[in-house]
Design a protein around this motif. Structure first.
Motif, PDB file in Angstrom:
ATOM      1  N   ASN A  59      -5.137   1.031   2.689  1.00  0.00           N
ATOM      2  CA  ASN A  59      -3.891   0.764   3.433  1.00  0.00           C
ATOM      3  C   ASN A  59      -3.786  -0.682   3.910  1.00  0.00           C
ATOM      4  OD1 ASN A  59      -5.760   0.703   5.499  1.00  0.00           O
ATOM      5  ND2 ASN A  59      -4.674   2.164   6.801  1.00  0.00           N
TER       6      ASN A  59
ATOM      7  N   PRO B   5       0.818  -1.209   0.000  1.00  0.00           N
ATOM      8  CA  PRO B   5       0.000   0.000   0.000  1.00  0.00           C
ATOM      9  C   PRO B   5       0.859   1.270   0.000  1.00  0.00           C
ATOM     10  CG  PRO B   5      -0.552  -1.424   1.880  1.00  0.00           C
ATOM     11  CD  PRO B   5       0.612  -2.028   1.180  1.00  0.00           C
ATOM     12  N   HIS B   6       0.393   2.238  -0.746  1.00  0.00           N
ATOM     13  CA  HIS B   6       1.048   3.547  -0.748  1.00  0.00           C
ATOM     14  C   HIS B   6      -0.006   4.652  -0.678  1.00  0.00           C
ATOM     15  CE1 HIS B   6       4.080   6.558  -1.426  1.00  0.00           C
ATOM     16  NE2 HIS B   6       3.389   7.026  -2.444  1.00  0.00           N
ATOM     17  N   GLU B   7      -0.872   4.713  -1.649  1.00  0.00           N
ATOM     18  CA  GLU B   7      -2.012   5.629  -1.649  1.00  0.00           C
ATOM     19  C   GLU B   7      -3.265   4.775  -1.765  1.00  0.00           C
ATOM     20  OE1 GLU B   7      -2.175   9.250  -2.216  1.00  0.00           O
ATOM     21  OE2 GLU B   7      -0.027   9.520  -1.911  1.00  0.00           O
ATOM     22  N   GLY B   8      -4.336   5.227  -1.225  1.00  0.00           N
ATOM     23  CA  GLY B   8      -5.578   4.459  -1.299  1.00  0.00           C
ATOM     24  C   GLY B   8      -5.691   3.497  -0.122  1.00  0.00           C
TER      25      GLY B   8
END
Length: 110
Positions: free
Chosen positions: A47, A42-45
């Motif tokens: 998690n 996960p990075h954006e959006g």
């Protein structure tokens, strides 16, 4: 060739522990005759979602890998790490057939 796509639901507070697990499996799959295409954390959006893909030359080669995994101490240690840390809540494995080469629209008759 057969490619496994694994979708994980992970504990978002234990991404570091999941990354340790992921790095171990990249090494193990490659060493045991597969080609690991990486883990995607996960990075954006969302998690709590992660993915990985790995390939074997055939379903028979994948099944041989699965048989060997059960008896391999390093594989068992990697599984134990995930269990001890609780970093993986669930996962789903799907088998796919990759298309790895492109063609022009003319070649495809479009």
């Amino acid at each position: 060739m057969i490619t496994a796509l694994v979708t994980y639901v992970i504990d978002p507070t234990k991404v570091d522990a999941f990354e340790v697990y992921a790095r171990a499996w990249i090494h193990l799959v490659n060493r045991m005759g597969g080609t690991h295409h990486g883990y995607f954390l996960p990075h954006e959006g969302a998690n709590n979602k992660a993915w990985c893909m790995f390939s074997f030359p055939s379903l028979a080669a994948y099944e041989a890998y699965r048989t060997e995994m059960v008896q391999n101490g390093e594989c068992q240690r990697a599984y134990q790490h995930a269990q001890d840390t609780g970093c993986i809540l669930s996962f789903d494995r799907t088998f796919t057939r990759p298309i790895l080469d492109g063609a022009s629209v003319e070649e495809l008759g479009l």
